[in-house]
Design an enzyme around this catalytic site. Structure first.
Site, mmCIF file in Angstrom:
data_model
loop_
_atom_site.group_PDB
_atom_site.id
_atom_site.type_symbol
_atom_site.label_atom_id
_atom_site.label_comp_id
_atom_site.label_asym_id
_atom_site.label_seq_id
_atom_site.Cartn_x
_atom_site.Cartn_y
_atom_site.Cartn_z
ATOM 1 N N GLY A 61 0.791 -1.225 0.000
ATOM 2 C CA GLY A 61 0.000 0.000 0.000
ATOM 3 C C GLY A 61 0.817 1.265 0.000
ATOM 4 N N SER A 62 0.147 2.358 0.379
ATOM 5 C CA SER A 62 0.716 3.705 0.268
ATOM 6 C C SER A 62 1.985 3.882 1.091
ATOM 7 C CB SER A 62 -0.315 4.721 0.736
ATOM 8 O OG SER A 62 0.314 5.956 0.978
ATOM 9 N N THR A 63 2.894 4.672 0.559
ATOM 10 C CA THR A 63 4.137 4.982 1.269
ATOM 11 C C THR A 63 3.875 5.793 2.539
ATOM 12 O OG1 THR A 63 4.395 6.910 -0.142
ATOM 13 C CG2 THR A 63 5.601 4.955 -0.777
#
Lengths: 137, 395
Positions: A61-63
């Site tokens: 998923g997102s950083t």
């Protein structure tokens, strides 16, 4: 028993194992205020990761997930340490900025030698996981 | 991974906790990706700036660091124009947090100009073969592909670490062998302007994170290559592309044509212009945005020319970097005479102000890919001329 592994984030910590076969996206899967897994479909749904040795394959998923780990530590609900099968940058960076010991590539399959509730000691500085005598293997 | 004595000392904390953490991040990433060493980088461009994306946790982390950047370092777009945020409809609470984030970066010696096109700025000269640590996906794609510099897609913390240490781990697109094309993309018809953004939007989904080499008719301009790369990086995860006979690596390395080929038909490009018509009626479009990535001086000039003597009847933002806007005050004045706003430091994708709209018309494949999911706003596509016709209600 001491099992060697690769060191990713420094530090030493002990805690009870909380294990999942599923990847974790810290952004979205975990409530940063409580440390509870809030993703309904996740294997660990409803469980709290606070002070546990969180064992999971890798992050996803997102950083922004890196910063969520930092928020967990600030809110005092972060895992004591983490063990990955294979670390990726989001969790690696999140662990480093939050000073949570993190290792990966254990010389034995973590899903074979660890089980929920075991007390283990993760050494992210030297690269090892210690399972105290008496644990069933 | 090999570390010099100096790097070892840094890792042991001899130069303080911030540098220790920074180098620990670089070394961990190097170990994960099999780097042999750290290498010096010429500049850093740091993502994780908009309060909308990093939140309080990001703000806290940056505020807790102590140190100074050792190389020129700059920020990605913020969530608002730092001077005209009220006009954009950004709320005061958000603005306060955004200002705190910028101030925290400033304390670390980061230049607080916020842009996705650092390659237009003074002091950011970037040439063939330069090693960089840039974050913004479109800037990474432009630097690698159009300039022939070398950078990975850095995350916010790793780019900031590179700025503080002056180095990055030597893996990925820093290495020759990782820059070889893995597939070819053939386009057998002439394209211009927004067609390139549409091409990136369509092809990126298929290419994923591989390195493509394009076989095109005609010669795209720098701005057209900028649009192509931005869309490739948004709909896929492309960090480097080549164009046979045009981009610097393709010219120097004379790559063989990869076996796997993707052919893009003209109909696929035309379809992009038809997607997301906002309920079928162009009347529903309530905002038009240009400048994703941030407008170049040439793009500002062309927008000013197209708007000359006209008045916009809908909200229109032209996004660019503050430095470019300040360098061309007359162009800004000309554009704003029409009622359009030249918005700096931010863009339609990372600003919370876009949430106030229903349907956005864009000339960027990147914006088309991100605006619906990140802003909850429908988006439709058009050339720069079509966008301006829509803005001045001249359809």
């Amino acid at each position: 028993m001491i099992i060697k592994c690769r060191k990713i984030s420094r530090g030493v910590a002990e805690g009870q194992v909380l294990l999942t076969h599923e990847a974790i996206s810290f952004l979205g899967n975990v409530d940063p205020k409580t440390g509870i897994i809030v993703e309904p479909k996740h294997e660990l749904f409803g469980q709290c990761i606070k002070d546990r040795v969180l064992v999971f394959p890798q992050g996803k998923g997102s950083t922004v997930g890196s910063y969520v780990l930092y928020q967990l530590i600030k809110n005092n609900v972060a895992p004591a340490a983490m063990i990955n099968v294979e670390s990726e940058p989001i969790v690696a960076v999140g662990a480093i900025i939050s000073c949570i010991p993190l290792v990966d590539r254990m010389e034995r399959d973590p899903f074979e030698v660890l089980k929920n509730g075991d007390t283990v000691r993760v050494d992210g500085t030297s690269g090892s996981v210690e399972i105290p005598e008496g644990s069933e293997l | 991974m090999y570390l010099t004595k100096e790097e070892e000392k840094t890792l042991e904390g001899e130069y303080g906790e911030t540098l220790r953490k920074a180098i620990e991040i670089l070394v961990a990433l190097g170990d994960i990706y099999g780097a042999d060493s750290l290498i010096p980088v010429k500049s850093a461009q740091i993502a994780g700036v908009s309060y909308k994306t990093i939140g309080d946790a990001g703000l806290e982390w940056i505020s807790d660091l102590k140190g100074k950047a050792r190389i020129p370092a700059i920020l990605n777009p913020a969530g608002m124009d730092m001077m005209r945020w009220e006009e954009m409809g950004v709320e005061a609470d958000f603005a306060k947090k955004q200002q705190d984030i910028i101030a925290a970066y400033e304390n670390l010696g980061i230049r607080t100009k916020c842009t996705c096109t650092p390659y237009y700025l003074e002091g950011f000269d970037t040439g063939y073969g330069d090693h960089l640590a840039w974050s913004e996906s479109s800037a990474v794609c432009y630097a690698n592909s159009v300039i022939g510099a070398r950078t990975n897609r850095e995350g916010g913390p790793s780019a900031l670490s590179a700025a503080l240490v002056g180095k990055t781990a030597n893996y990925g697109y820093h290495l020759d062998e990782m820059r070889e094309p893995a597939m070819s993309v053939t386009v057998d018809f002439e394209m211009s302007g927004a067609d390139y953004g549409a091409l990136g939007y369509v092809a990126g989904k298929v290419i994923g994170n591989r390195v493509p080499i394009f076989y095109l008719k005609g010669q795209p301009s720098g701005d057209e290559m900028k649009s192509l790369g931005a869309a490739l990086a948004a709909s896929g995860a492309v960090a480097l592309y080549h164009i046979e006979g045009i981009t610097p690596d393709a010219i120097r390395s004379k790559y063989e044509r990869p076996d796997e080929n993707l052919t893009i038909e003209k109909e696929q490009i035309l379809e992009v212009y038809e997607t997301g018509k906002c309920g079928g009626s162009s009347r529903d479009t309530d905002i038009i945005t240009l400048g994703c990535p941030h407008c170049s001086p040439a793009e500002l000039e062309s927008i000013a020319g197209l708007l000359a003597g006209k008045q916009v009847s809908k909200e229109m933002w032209v996004c660019t970097s503050r430095e470019v806007a300040e360098r061309y005050p007359d162009l800004v004045k000309d554009i704003e005479k029409s009622g359009a706003k030249v918005v700096c430091d931010t863009c339609m994708v990372v600003s919370p102000a876009t949430n106030n709209y229903r349907c956005m018309m864009v000339n960027s494949g990147k914006a088309l890919a991100y605006v619906p999911s990140m802003c909850g706003v429908a988006s439709r596509y058009g050339s720069i001329e079509e966008c301006i016709r829509e803005a001045v209600n001249d359809n």
